[in-house]
Write an enzyme that holds these catalytic residues in place. Structure first.
Site, short mmCIF file in Angstrom:
data_model
loop_
_atom_site.label_atom_id
_atom_site.label_comp_id
_atom_site.label_asym_id
_atom_site.label_seq_id
_atom_site.Cartn_x
_atom_site.Cartn_y
_atom_site.Cartn_z
N ARG A 1 63.81 2.35 -11.45
CA ARG A 1 63.56 1.32 -10.42
C ARG A 1 62.44 1.79 -9.49
NH1 ARG A 1 66.63 1.30 -6.18
NH2 ARG A 1 68.57 1.65 -7.32
N TYR B 1 52.00 -23.89 -3.84
CA TYR B 1 52.97 -23.91 -4.94
C TYR B 1 54.39 -24.20 -4.40
CZ TYR B 1 56.15 -21.97 -8.42
OH TYR B 1 57.19 -21.78 -9.29
N ASP C 1 47.25 -15.90 -2.18
CA ASP C 1 47.78 -16.11 -3.54
C ASP C 1 46.57 -16.46 -4.41
OD1 ASP C 1 48.76 -17.16 -5.89
OD2 ASP C 1 50.49 -18.11 -4.96
N LYS D 1 50.48 -16.05 -15.16
CA LYS D 1 49.46 -17.05 -15.47
C LYS D 1 48.24 -16.39 -16.12
CE LYS D 1 52.57 -19.63 -13.67
NZ LYS D 1 53.12 -19.19 -12.44
C1 LIG Z 1 50.12 -20.46 -7.40
C2 LIG Z 1 51.43 -19.86 -7.78
N1 LIG Z 1 51.95 -18.89 -7.02
C3 LIG Z 1 53.14 -18.30 -7.32
C4 LIG Z 1 53.87 -18.70 -8.42
C5 LIG Z 1 55.20 -18.04 -8.72
O1 LIG Z 1 55.06 -17.12 -9.77
P1 LIG Z 1 56.20 -16.77 -10.85
O2 LIG Z 1 56.52 -18.03 -11.58
O3 LIG Z 1 55.55 -15.72 -11.70
O4 LIG Z 1 57.37 -16.25 -10.10
C6 LIG Z 1 53.37 -19.70 -9.25
C7 LIG Z 1 54.13 -20.16 -10.41
O5 LIG Z 1 53.88 -21.20 -10.98
C8 LIG Z 1 52.11 -20.30 -8.90
O6 LIG Z 1 51.58 -21.29 -9.65
#
Ligand SMILES: Cc1ncc(COP(=O)(O)O)c(C=O)c1O
Length: 380
Positions: free
Chosen positions: A46, A98, A170, A195
């Site tokens: 961990r 998101y 982000d 992604k």
């Molecule tokens: C712009 C964005 N930020 C954060 C996330 C969250 O990531 P995760 O699905 O890997 O937890 C996503 C998921 O679709 C996203 O599109």
């Protein structure tokens, strides 16, 4: 090193025990110690894992950062950043980010006494008006999901210069290929590595990159204490994905541009949201802080109804109807019903996420096949 070389070689040495060119997957939960407290830098998985360590170095290099931390998901990485805060602290975030980030903020953290403000960050004065001594975090998503609004990163960091406010971007939509927010003075870059970084729709993963060693220690402590660590196999997949990020992104950008222009000319289309159009309000800023415009876009239909959108969404053959984005295969998605369903309808419409809004993650297939697929589904 330039970007492609960094993505392929950054942080990676042949495995010292075997010479293996690919980093081994260290599938272990613990490490044998020579004597109590005498070990090779690894005690319990961990806290440390050799596959993860190599990935964290590679991730840091991809974003021109000193440190990288990798997490079990993008949401877990976001969660760790908010856990830097205390009750009474305030956060300013974008109003079309998101949906899962919005859900985490409102449904999980609000009840611990953290206050969130959601604003249109295109207009920097909206952020300025909310700044108080309680503001501790500014959460930026740019380009935004799925309206492709652009936030001027350098303008935000200069606004809070000298104040004890963490700015986190982000960077999932742009990927390090198109944009490096740390170069504009932010404190933390976050990615859903699920992604573009992974790129093959086969792993859930998240990461944070930063330059400040004290911030890295705090975030590492939170991760170790809360346990949102990735498995070594997942780390391996992200490491493999990183090596072709530049090649995939080149094609995502090319295909994205062709499809954005195709949609814009189509008689059944209302609006197309893609920040590479010169008349897009965010274009001048995108041109300044990004190296290309990517393969993400949104569009509405002239018939702005859920039914009309559903017809298009159910009839594409190459574009797969699925959540997520950034993989080699093209995806089509309905924010109102899928990714942004956790945002109340009234709030959603107010922020431009109308009923017929469709999001595309344009993949790396042959462009002729992608255009033909959209053409047939729009003409049904
Ligand atoms: C712009 C964005 N930020 C954060 C996330 C969250 O990531 P995760 O699905 O890997 O937890 C996503 C998921 O679709 C996203 O599109």
């Amino acid at each position: 090193m330039k970007l492609a070389t960094k993505l392929i070689h950054g942080g990676i040495e042949p495995d010292p025990s075997t010479g293996a060119i690919m980093t081994p997957i260290f599938q272990t939960s613990t490490y044998v110690q020579e004597a109590p407290g005498v070990n090779k830098g690894y005690e319990y998985a961990r806290s440390q894992n050799p596959t993860r360590k190599v990935l964290e170095e590679a991730l840091a290099i991809s974003e021109n950062a000193k440190y990288g931390l990798s997490f079990s998901s993008g949401v877990a990485a976001t969660d760790a950043v908010v856990k830097l805060l205390s009750p009474g602290d305030e956060v300013i975030a974008g109003n079309d980010m998101y949906g899962g980030t919005y859900r985490l903020f409102t449904k999980v953290f609000e009840k611990y006494g953290i206050k969130f403000h959601y604003v249109d960050m295109f207009n920097i004065s909206n952020i300025e008006n909310l700044l108080t001594s309680k503001t501790k975090l500014i959460w930026i998503e740019t380009p935004t999901n799925p309206l492709m609004n652009v936030v001027d990163i350098a303008a935000v960091t200069s606004l809070v210069k000298g104040k004890k406010i963490i700015v986190c971007v982000d960077n999932t939509f742009a990927s390090p290929y198109l944009q490096n927010p740390l170069d504009f003075g932010v404190d933390i870059v976050m990615h859903s590595a699920t992604k573009y970084l992974g790129g093959h729709s086969d792993v859930i993963h998240g990461c944070l990159m930063m330059n400040d060693p004290a911030l890295r220690e705090q975030l590492y402590f939170i991760q170790k204490s809360c346990g949102a660590v990735p498995g070594p196999q997942d780390c391996f997949l992200i490491l493999r994905g990183l090596k072709t990020l530049h090649l995939r992104m080149e094609r995502h950008c090319e295909n994205g541009e062709r499809i954005a222009h195709f949609l814009r000319k189509h008689p059944k289309i209302g609006q197309v949201f893609w920040c590479g159009f010169e008349d897009h309000p965010g274009y001048p800023v995108a041109k300044k802080q990004m190296r290309g415009f990517g393969g993400m876009m949104g569009f509405t239909l002239k018939d702005d109804s859920i039914e009309a959108a559903k017809k298009v969404l159910s009839s594409t053959k190459v574009f797969a109807l699925a959540e997520s984005l950034g993989g080699v295969e093209s995806l089509i998605n309905h924010p109102a019903v899928m990714t942004h369903a956790s945002i109340p309808r009234e709030e959603r419409i107010k922020n431009g996420l109308t009923d017929s809004l469709i999001r595309l993650s344009v993949g790396v297939e042959d462009i002729e096949d992608l255009i033909a697929d959209l053409e047939q589904s729009l003409n049904l």
